[in-house]
Design a protein around this motif. Structure first.
Motif, PDB file in Angstrom:
ATOM      1  N   GLY A 253     -11.328 -53.894  31.747  1.00  0.00           N
ATOM      2  CA  GLY A 253     -10.773 -55.050  31.023  1.00  0.00           C
ATOM      3  C   GLY A 253     -10.244 -54.661  29.653  1.00  0.00           C
ATOM      4  O   GLY A 253      -9.132 -55.042  29.267  1.00  0.00           O
ATOM      5  N   SER A 254     -11.027 -53.879  28.904  1.00  0.00           N
ATOM      6  CA  SER A 254     -10.567 -53.451  27.576  1.00  0.00           C
ATOM      7  C   SER A 254      -9.374 -52.513  27.705  1.00  0.00           C
ATOM      8  O   SER A 254      -8.401 -52.612  26.946  1.00  0.00           O
ATOM      9  CB  SER A 254     -11.678 -52.731  26.816  1.00  0.00           C
ATOM     10  N   TYR A 397      -8.965 -63.713  28.442  1.00  0.00           N
ATOM     11  CA  TYR A 397     -10.279 -63.195  28.829  1.00  0.00           C
ATOM     12  C   TYR A 397     -10.843 -62.432  27.636  1.00  0.00           C
ATOM     13  O   TYR A 397     -10.103 -62.102  26.705  1.00  0.00           O
ATOM     14  CB  TYR A 397     -10.190 -62.320  30.091  1.00  0.00           C
ATOM     15  N   THR A 398     -12.146 -62.184  27.678  1.00  0.00           N
ATOM     16  CA  THR A 398     -12.793 -61.531  26.532  1.00  0.00           C
ATOM     17  C   THR A 398     -12.983 -60.054  26.832  1.00  0.00           C
ATOM     18  O   THR A 398     -13.523 -59.693  27.879  1.00  0.00           O
ATOM     19  CB  THR A 398     -14.156 -62.190  26.261  1.00  0.00           C
ATOM     20  N   THR A 399     -12.499 -59.217  25.912  1.00  0.00           N
ATOM     21  CA  THR A 399     -12.684 -57.770  26.091  1.00  0.00           C
ATOM     22  C   THR A 399     -13.713 -57.277  25.074  1.00  0.00           C
ATOM     23  O   THR A 399     -13.852 -57.855  23.997  1.00  0.00           O
ATOM     24  CB  THR A 399     -11.366 -57.008  25.865  1.00  0.00           C
ATOM     25  N   LYS A 400     -14.396 -56.189  25.443  1.00  0.00           N
ATOM     26  CA  LYS A 400     -15.417 -55.633  24.522  1.00  0.00           C
ATOM     27  C   LYS A 400     -14.750 -55.001  23.306  1.00  0.00           C
ATOM     28  O   LYS A 400     -15.262 -55.061  22.202  1.00  0.00           O
ATOM     29  CB  LYS A 400     -16.213 -54.547  25.251  1.00  0.00           C
ATOM     30  N   VAL A 401     -13.584 -54.407  23.523  1.00  0.00           N
ATOM     31  CA  VAL A 401     -12.966 -53.622  22.443  1.00  0.00           C
ATOM     32  C   VAL A 401     -11.969 -54.429  21.619  1.00  0.00           C
ATOM     33  O   VAL A 401     -11.894 -54.283  20.399  1.00  0.00           O
ATOM     34  CB  VAL A 401     -12.290 -52.364  23.043  1.00  0.00           C
ATOM     35  N   HIS A 402     -11.191 -55.300  22.277  1.00  0.00           N
ATOM     36  CA  HIS A 402     -10.079 -55.947  21.569  1.00  0.00           C
ATOM     37  C   HIS A 402     -10.260 -57.455  21.378  1.00  0.00           C
ATOM     38  O   HIS A 402      -9.318 -58.137  20.971  1.00  0.00           O
ATOM     39  CB  HIS A 402      -8.765 -55.712  22.334  1.00  0.00           C
ATOM     40  N   ALA A 405      -7.954 -61.547  24.908  1.00  0.00           N
ATOM     41  CA  ALA A 405      -6.652 -61.006  25.322  1.00  0.00           C
ATOM     42  C   ALA A 405      -6.040 -61.929  26.364  1.00  0.00           C
ATOM     43  O   ALA A 405      -6.754 -62.485  27.210  1.00  0.00           O
ATOM     44  CB  ALA A 405      -6.833 -59.607  25.913  1.00  0.00           C
ATOM     45  N   ALA A 406      -4.718 -62.102  26.298  1.00  0.00           N
ATOM     46  CA  ALA A 406      -4.033 -62.920  27.308  1.00  0.00           C
ATOM     47  C   ALA A 406      -4.088 -62.200  28.655  1.00  0.00           C
ATOM     48  O   ALA A 406      -4.019 -60.969  28.703  1.00  0.00           O
ATOM     49  CB  ALA A 406      -2.582 -63.130  26.894  1.00  0.00           C
ATOM     50  N   LEU A 407      -4.199 -62.956  29.734  1.00  0.00           N
ATOM     51  CA  LEU A 407      -4.200 -62.313  31.057  1.00  0.00           C
ATOM     52  C   LEU A 407      -2.799 -61.859  31.444  1.00  0.00           C
ATOM     53  O   LEU A 407      -2.638 -60.873  32.157  1.00  0.00           O
ATOM     54  CB  LEU A 407      -4.749 -63.279  32.114  1.00  0.00           C
ATOM     55  N   VAL A 408      -1.798 -62.610  30.966  1.00  0.00           N
ATOM     56  CA  VAL A 408      -0.413 -62.248  31.300  1.00  0.00           C
ATOM     57  C   VAL A 408       0.310 -61.881  30.014  1.00  0.00           C
ATOM     58  O   VAL A 408       0.237 -62.607  29.018  1.00  0.00           O
ATOM     59  CB  VAL A 408       0.301 -63.433  31.995  1.00  0.00           C
ATOM     60  N   ASP A 409       1.002 -60.745  30.047  1.00  0.00           N
ATOM     61  CA  ASP A 409       1.840 -60.376  28.902  1.00  0.00           C
ATOM     62  C   ASP A 409       3.251 -60.090  29.425  1.00  0.00           C
ATOM     63  O   ASP A 409       3.434 -59.746  30.609  1.00  0.00           O
ATOM     64  CB  ASP A 409       1.273 -59.150  28.183  1.00  0.00           C
ATOM     65  N   GLU A 431      -9.278 -59.650  39.035  1.00  0.00           N
ATOM     66  CA  GLU A 431      -9.728 -60.333  40.254  1.00  0.00           C
ATOM     67  C   GLU A 431      -8.615 -61.115  40.948  1.00  0.00           C
ATOM     68  O   GLU A 431      -8.493 -61.089  42.165  1.00  0.00           O
ATOM     69  CB  GLU A 431     -10.842 -61.357  39.909  1.00  0.00           C
ATOM     70  N   GLN A 432      -7.853 -61.858  40.152  1.00  0.00           N
ATOM     71  CA  GLN A 432      -6.965 -62.870  40.741  1.00  0.00           C
ATOM     72  C   GLN A 432      -5.494 -62.577  40.537  1.00  0.00           C
ATOM     73  O   GLN A 432      -5.104 -62.083  39.468  1.00  0.00           O
ATOM     74  CB  GLN A 432      -7.184 -64.198  40.015  1.00  0.00           C
ATOM     75  N   ALA A 433      -4.691 -62.987  41.530  1.00  0.00           N
ATOM     76  CA  ALA A 433      -3.238 -63.023  41.325  1.00  0.00           C
ATOM     77  C   ALA A 433      -2.937 -64.177  40.367  1.00  0.00           C
ATOM     78  O   ALA A 433      -3.700 -65.149  40.294  1.00  0.00           O
ATOM     79  CB  ALA A 433      -2.534 -63.239  42.645  1.00  0.00           C
TER      80      ALA A 433
END
Ligand code: AHR
Length: 501
Positions: A253-254, A397-402, A405-409, A431-433
Motif C-alpha cells: 500500500g505504501s 486509503y491509509t498508508t503507513k509511510v505517506h 492516499a487517493a486510490l485513483v490517480d 483488492e478491488q477494481a
C-alpha cells in the motif's frame, strides 16, 4: 457504479508536453554500456559495436534526452580516455562501481548511438576529481565547430560536425559520501558556479544542471539546495532531483503511493529554488531536472554484496527484475512528473539497459521489455499537446509511510490542433477494481482511439529471459465514451492509458 471521477478542463493547463520529461540515463555501470547497448560480437552489432536490436527497443521506448556517462561513474572519469583509436585507449579502475573501464565506448561513439536512437545527448562533467579545465575541454571537443586543437581532434576522430550538446550536468550527487570527490555544499556550490560561468563564456545558451540532493532523505536535504544555489544561481538553469523507490517489508500500500513522496520532493525543491531567487532578487527561474528516478531494490543490492573484490569487466550489477506493481508505481511517478511539468522541465528514467532498466539483454542473445517498459513507452507515445491538471475525486486509503492516499490517480494531455487527448490512470487499490468517470465534455471527445491496461492476477508477475512476455499491455474493453464522459474500469493494482479523439 462510479468509484471515482476525473474532470478535465480545457484551460487547466500545466505546461506544454515537454519531450525532455521522457529522458533516460546511460551510465558506465555493470552491463548498461558493455554487454548491454554495446556488444561488438552480437549478430545485430553495427560497425561501432552497438546492438541494433537494442536500438530498436530504445526507439520504441520513446526516450528523448539521454544523460551520460554517469552517475557516480562520472566523478572519476577522464573523458579524453574515451576518444581516438580504440586500440590506444587506456584501461582504468572505476572506483564508483569497482569495475574495469576499458573505454571502448566514449563520447564520439555515444553521440553516434544517440543519433541512431533519435535521442538528445545530455552530458555530465566530472566535478569529483576534476574541474573547470576538463569541463571546458570537453565542451570545446563536443561543441566547437573547427579550427581549435580539440575541435580539430574531434574531426580527426571521425566527427567533423560538432555535436552541439545543449544540456550539461555539473557533476553528480556531490552531497553523497559515496561520491568520489564528495564535497560540502559550499565547496561544491562554488566549484559548480565557477564551472558554469566559464562554460557560459563559451556559449551563453547552454542549459546547465547543478546537483541538488541525491535524495529527499539526505540529512542535508533543503540546506544543500539553498547553499548550492546561493553560490551558482545566476549561472545555472536547472537543479537536479534524484529519487528511487522500492517496496519495503511487504507494505504494498505504501509502495503504491510512492508518488506522494515525489510530490513532496518537487514542492520542497521548487520552494527552495524560489526562495534563493527572491533572496537574490533575480529575474530568472531555475527549473528542476529530475534526472534520476525509478524503482530500485537498493536495500537488497546492499545486502547481496554483489560488488565483489577485484575489478571485473561489465559485471551483473543492479539488474532488478520488475513486477507488475513496480510498473504501476513507475507509471504513477511519470503521471507525477507530467503534473509538475511547469517546473520539472526535464527528467531521466534511471537507467536504460540492464541496470535498473526497462530493457534487458542477454550476451549473444535476446533483448526484451521489462514490465516497466510499457507505461513509459505508452505515455511517451500518447502524451501530446499540453498537460491538463485533472480534478480528481477518489476514495482514499491509509498508508503507513505517506498517510492518506487517493486510490485513483491520474493526469491527462490534450492536443488542440487535432482534438486528440489521453488520460493516464492508476488504481492503487490492492483488492478491488475501480470504475472511473472522466468528464471530457470541454474537450469534445466522441471516440476512444485506444485503451490499454497493465495488470495481472499476480501483482508480482515479471518478465524474464525464459518468459519474456509474461506481462504485457492488454486492451481495456471496458472503456467507452458517451455524452461527454469516458468511463473505464481499472483492475486492482493497475496502470491504464485511454486515448480519445
Ligand atoms: O543510477 C544508479 C546510481 O544511483 C547513480 O550512479 C547515482 O547517481 C545514484 O546514486
Amino acid at each position: 457504479m462510479t468509484d471515482a471521477t476525473v474532470s478535465l478542463r480545457r484551460n487547466a493547463t500545466v505546461a506544454p508536453v515537454r519531450r525532455r520529461i521522457f529522458g533516460s540515463f546511460v551510465e558506465h555501470l555493470g552491463r548498461c554500456v558493455y554487454d548491454g547497448l554495446y556488444e561488438p560480437t552480437h549478430p545485430t552489432a553495427n560497425e561501432d559495436g552497438f546492438r541494433m536490436d537494442v536500438v530498436e527497443l530504445v526507439r520504441e521506448l520513446g526516450s528523448s534526452t539521454i544523460r551520460y556517462p554517469g552517475g557516480n561513474f562520472v566523478s572519476g572519469y577522464r573523458w579524453e580516455d574515451g576518444v581516438g583509436p580504440r586500440e590506444n585507449r587506456p584501461r582504468r579502475l572505476d572506483l564508483a562501481w569497482h569495475s574495469l573501464e576499458t573505454n571502448e565506448v566514449g563520447v564520439d561513439e555515444f553521440a553516434r548511438w544517440c543519433a541512431l536512437t533519435g535521442s538528445e545527448l545530455m552530458m555530465a562533467v566530472n566535478l569529483g576529481t576534476r574541474g573547470v579545465d576538463a569541463a571546458l575541454d570537453l565542451l570545446e571537443y563536443t561543441n566547437h565547430p573547427s579550427d581549435t586543437y580539440l575541435s580539430d581532434l574531434r574531426a580527426k576522430n571521425g566527427s567533423p560536425e560538432p555535436y552541439d550538446i545543449r544540456m550539461w550536468c555539473l557533476g553528480n550527487e556531490m552531497d553523497g559520501p559515496w561520491q568520489v570527490g564528495h564535497m560540502s555544499a559550499h565547496d561544491y556550490g562554488k566549484l559548480a558556479g565557477r564551472t558554469a560561468s566559464a562554460m557560459k563564456m563559451v556559449d551563453p545558451d547552454l542549459e546547465l544542471v547543478v546537483c541538488g540532493s541525491s535524495g529527499s532523505a539526505m540529512p542535508t536535504f533543503g540546506d544543500w539546495e539553498r547553499i548550492v544555489l546561493e553560490h551558482s544561481y545566476e549561472s545555472v538553469d536547472f537543479i537536479s532531483c534524484h529519487a528511487y523507490y522500492q517496496e519495503r517489508g511487504g507494505d504494498l500500500g505504501s509502495f503504491l503511493a510512492s508518488s506522494l513522496d515525489m510530490e513532496y520532493f518537487i514542492a520542497t525543491v521548487v520552494s527552495t529554488a524560489d526562495h534563493v531567487k527572491h533572496k537574490l532578487r533575480s529575474d530568472k527561474t531555475v527549473n528542476l531536472s529530475f534526472d534520476e528516478w525509478n524503482i530500485w531494490y537498493l536495500d537488497e543490492h546492499r545486502e547481496s554484496g554483489e560488488i565483489k573484490e577485484g575489478w571485473p569487466y561489465a559485471p551483473r550489477l543492479l539488474e532488478d527484475v520488475y513486477s507488475v506493481a513496480d510498473a504501476v508505481v513507475l507509471g504513477n511517478l511519470l503521471i507525477t512528473l507530467l503534473k509538475n511539468s511547469d517546473r520539472v522541465t526535464s527528467a531521466s528514467l534511471a537507467q536504460l539497459v540492464n541496470v535498473i532498466a526497462p530493457i534487458m539483454t542477454e550476451p549473444g542473445g535476446d533483448v526484451w521489455r521489462q514490465t516497466t517498459f510499457y507505461p513509459f513507452a505508452t505515455t511517451s507515445r500518447l502524451a501530446q499537446g499540453v498537460v491538463l491538471r485533472p480534478e480528481i475525486d477518489s476514495p482514499t486509503y491509509t498508508t503507513k509511510v505517506h498517510g492518506e492516499a487517493a486510490l485513483v490517480d491520474s493526469v491527462a494531455t490534450f492536443d488542440a490542433s487535432d482534438g486528440t487527448g489521453a488520460v493516464f490512470l492508476v488504481n492503487r487499490d490492492t483488492e478491488q477494481a475501480r470504475t472511473v468517470r472522466i468528464d471530457v465534455s470541454e474537450l469534445g471527445a466522441t471516440s476512444i482511439r485506444e485503451a490499454l491496461t497493465l495488470a495481472d492476477d499476480d501483482v508480482y508477475a515479471k518478465n524474464t529471459l525464459q518468459d519474456q512476455n509474461r506481462v504485457t499491455l492488454h486492451p481495456n474493453e471496458t472503456a467507452s465514451v458517451s455524452e461527454g464522459f469516458v468511463t473505464v474500469t481499472l483492475p486492482p493494482v493497475s496502470w491504464t492509458a485511454v486515448a480519445f479523439a
